[in-house]
Scaffold this motif. Sequence first.
Motif, mmCIF file in Angstrom:
data_model
loop_
_atom_site.group_PDB
_atom_site.id
_atom_site.type_symbol
_atom_site.label_atom_id
_atom_site.label_comp_id
_atom_site.label_asym_id
_atom_site.label_seq_id
_atom_site.Cartn_x
_atom_site.Cartn_y
_atom_site.Cartn_z
ATOM 1 N N VAL A 160 0.943 -1.242 -0.164
ATOM 2 C CA VAL A 160 -0.026 0.117 0.005
ATOM 3 C C VAL A 160 0.885 1.295 0.067
ATOM 4 O O VAL A 160 0.605 2.063 -0.649
ATOM 5 N N GLY A 161 2.077 1.074 0.892
ATOM 6 C CA GLY A 161 2.776 2.552 0.820
ATOM 7 C C GLY A 161 3.678 2.782 -0.302
ATOM 8 O O GLY A 161 3.581 3.943 -0.826
ATOM 9 N N LEU A 162 3.916 1.734 -1.024
ATOM 10 C CA LEU A 162 4.485 2.018 -2.491
ATOM 11 C C LEU A 162 3.695 2.341 -3.332
ATOM 12 O O LEU A 162 3.936 3.323 -4.187
ATOM 13 N N ARG A 163 2.617 1.893 -3.313
ATOM 14 C CA ARG A 163 1.541 2.462 -4.311
ATOM 15 C C ARG A 163 1.167 3.844 -4.092
ATOM 16 O O ARG A 163 1.042 4.579 -5.112
ATOM 17 N N ARG A 164 0.894 4.135 -3.046
ATOM 18 C CA ARG A 164 0.412 5.404 -2.832
ATOM 19 C C ARG A 164 1.781 6.503 -2.910
ATOM 20 O O ARG A 164 1.599 7.630 -3.428
ATOM 21 N N TRP A 165 2.761 5.937 -2.572
ATOM 22 C CA TRP A 165 4.170 6.855 -3.146
ATOM 23 C C TRP A 165 4.127 7.026 -4.638
ATOM 24 O O TRP A 165 4.179 8.136 -5.069
ATOM 25 N N SER A 166 3.952 6.141 -5.114
ATOM 26 C CA SER A 166 3.931 6.054 -6.703
ATOM 27 C C SER A 166 2.706 7.091 -7.107
ATOM 28 O O SER A 166 3.115 7.740 -8.143
ATOM 29 N N LEU A 167 1.730 7.089 -6.701
ATOM 30 C CA LEU A 167 0.533 7.992 -7.085
ATOM 31 C C LEU A 167 0.991 9.312 -6.669
ATOM 32 O O LEU A 167 0.816 10.218 -7.246
ATOM 33 N N SER A 168 1.248 9.610 -5.379
ATOM 34 C CA SER A 168 1.609 10.950 -5.047
ATOM 35 C C SER A 168 2.756 11.619 -6.025
ATOM 36 O O SER A 168 2.881 12.872 -5.705
ATOM 37 N N HIS A 169 3.709 10.904 -6.196
ATOM 38 C CA HIS A 169 4.865 11.370 -6.788
ATOM 39 C C HIS A 169 4.903 10.911 -8.418
ATOM 40 O O HIS A 169 5.702 11.254 -9.142
ATOM 41 N N ASP A 170 4.157 10.496 -8.789
ATOM 42 C CA ASP A 170 3.701 10.228 -10.359
ATOM 43 C C ASP A 170 4.901 9.325 -10.756
ATOM 44 O O ASP A 170 5.380 9.570 -11.931
ATOM 45 N N ALA A 171 5.167 8.265 -9.846
ATOM 46 C CA ALA A 171 6.512 7.524 -10.535
ATOM 47 C C ALA A 171 5.812 6.234 -11.295
ATOM 48 O O ALA A 171 4.531 5.790 -10.726
ATOM 49 N N THR A 172 6.268 6.363 -12.250
ATOM 50 C CA THR A 172 5.564 5.421 -13.388
ATOM 51 C C THR A 172 6.668 4.230 -13.875
ATOM 52 O O THR A 172 8.088 4.499 -13.713
ATOM 53 N N THR A 173 6.393 3.112 -14.024
ATOM 54 C CA THR A 173 7.053 2.084 -14.812
ATOM 55 C C THR A 173 7.470 2.614 -16.331
ATOM 56 O O THR A 173 6.959 3.167 -16.669
ATOM 57 N N PRO A 174 8.982 2.404 -16.486
ATOM 58 C CA PRO A 174 9.426 2.757 -17.917
ATOM 59 C C PRO A 174 8.880 2.301 -18.936
ATOM 60 O O PRO A 174 8.382 1.037 -18.935
ATOM 61 N N GLU A 175 8.853 3.150 -20.007
ATOM 62 C CA GLU A 175 8.412 2.566 -21.480
ATOM 63 C C GLU A 175 9.669 1.746 -21.930
ATOM 64 O O GLU A 175 10.963 2.243 -21.356
ATOM 65 N N GLU A 176 9.423 1.343 -23.143
ATOM 66 C CA GLU A 176 10.503 0.732 -23.901
ATOM 67 C C GLU A 176 11.429 1.716 -24.397
ATOM 68 O O GLU A 176 11.018 2.834 -24.749
ATOM 69 N N HIS A 177 12.869 1.476 -23.967
ATOM 70 C CA HIS A 177 13.735 2.597 -24.379
ATOM 71 C C HIS A 177 15.065 1.889 -25.072
ATOM 72 O O HIS A 177 15.520 1.015 -24.331
ATOM 73 N N ASP A 178 15.331 1.926 -26.282
ATOM 74 C CA ASP A 178 16.455 1.262 -27.128
ATOM 75 C C ASP A 178 17.715 2.097 -26.571
ATOM 76 O O ASP A 178 18.057 3.268 -26.940
ATOM 77 N N LEU A 179 18.575 1.489 -25.897
ATOM 78 C CA LEU A 179 19.766 1.882 -25.401
ATOM 79 C C LEU A 179 20.988 1.701 -26.698
ATOM 80 O O LEU A 179 22.277 1.973 -26.271
ATOM 81 N N THR A 180 20.852 0.965 -27.582
ATOM 82 C CA THR A 180 21.600 0.727 -28.532
ATOM 83 C C THR A 180 22.412 2.160 -29.065
ATOM 84 O O THR A 180 23.831 1.879 -29.316
ATOM 85 N N PRO A 181 21.822 3.058 -29.427
ATOM 86 C CA PRO A 181 22.802 4.089 -29.968
ATOM 87 C C PRO A 181 23.641 4.705 -28.768
ATOM 88 O O PRO A 181 24.794 5.084 -29.242
ATOM 89 N N ALA A 182 23.109 4.655 -27.537
ATOM 90 C CA ALA A 182 23.944 5.116 -26.568
ATOM 91 C C ALA A 182 25.108 4.460 -26.414
ATOM 92 O O ALA A 182 26.298 4.919 -26.243
ATOM 93 N N ILE A 183 24.964 2.961 -26.393
ATOM 94 C CA ILE A 183 25.945 2.038 -26.093
ATOM 95 C C ILE A 183 26.923 2.202 -27.415
ATOM 96 O O ILE A 183 28.335 2.130 -27.289
ATOM 97 N N LYS A 184 26.679 2.416 -28.763
ATOM 98 C CA LYS A 184 27.608 2.487 -29.802
ATOM 99 C C LYS A 184 28.257 3.819 -29.534
ATOM 100 O O LYS A 184 29.582 3.566 -29.909
ATOM 101 N N ARG A 185 27.536 4.844 -29.286
ATOM 102 C CA ARG A 185 28.586 6.047 -29.075
ATOM 103 C C ARG A 185 29.403 5.864 -28.015
ATOM 104 O O ARG A 185 30.597 6.404 -28.164
ATOM 105 N N ALA A 186 29.109 5.373 -26.769
ATOM 106 C CA ALA A 186 30.048 5.161 -25.704
ATOM 107 C C ALA A 186 31.069 4.224 -26.192
ATOM 108 O O ALA A 186 32.235 4.413 -25.667
ATOM 109 N N MET A 187 30.891 3.406 -26.855
ATOM 110 C CA MET A 187 31.866 2.386 -27.574
ATOM 111 C C MET A 187 32.954 2.997 -28.600
ATOM 112 O O MET A 187 34.281 2.966 -28.460
ATOM 113 N N GLN A 188 32.482 3.893 -29.374
ATOM 114 C CA GLN A 188 33.218 4.667 -30.016
ATOM 115 C C GLN A 188 34.181 5.549 -29.427
ATOM 116 O O GLN A 188 35.250 5.860 -29.923
#
Length: 192
Positions: A160-188
């Motif tokens: 209950v506490g985690l749910r209430r915290w999530s709602l009060s702080h508008d914390a959400t689960t992440p959407e899909e995010h492709d990290l491939t370009p960032a990893i390629k830049r870091a490797m370069q």
Amino acid sequence: HKLELVGAVALAVVCGLGGGLLRDMTLQVGNVYILNQPMALPLSIATAAIIYIFPAIVDKPEKLIPLLDIISVGIYAATGADKALVYGFAPAVCIMMGFFTAVGGGMLRDVFLGDVPKIFKPSNYYAICALAGSTVYYALVVWGGFDKFVSSVMLMAVTVGLRRWSLSHDATTPEEHDLTPAIKRAMQRHRK
């Protein structure tokens, strides 16, 4: 979804008892709860029918329903994790059975309505609450040596506490995010 009485009641029963049914079919040990608790199915049917016929009972659903929902998620997480624990399953199985018991009914409801289950979409914490609560319950009972009642109270507090915290702080689960370009830049940059 403008369902008629039988459809609405059936959907409510699936939502309320479906997670436990998934758990019991998966574990294949002990009793199947909805078959061995003589009042589970009749009470679910009666409650759903009453709410369908007299919807004013939950006239302010935007406040009452979410609170009752997350409390039931905690209760189901405790019962699911505990059943797997009683039968000696591994820690990951106990935690996942708490999770499936807690969110399985809602997942089945969404599937029966032809929707992608809400727990699979980015949103405020819900499934994470069930997972966290199940983990806390297992850890306290097995590793902490706590009484099951105390562990259940702590599970409820976390869920209950985690749910209430999530709602009060508008914390959400992440959407899909492709990290491939960032990893390629870091490797370069690293090669230079």
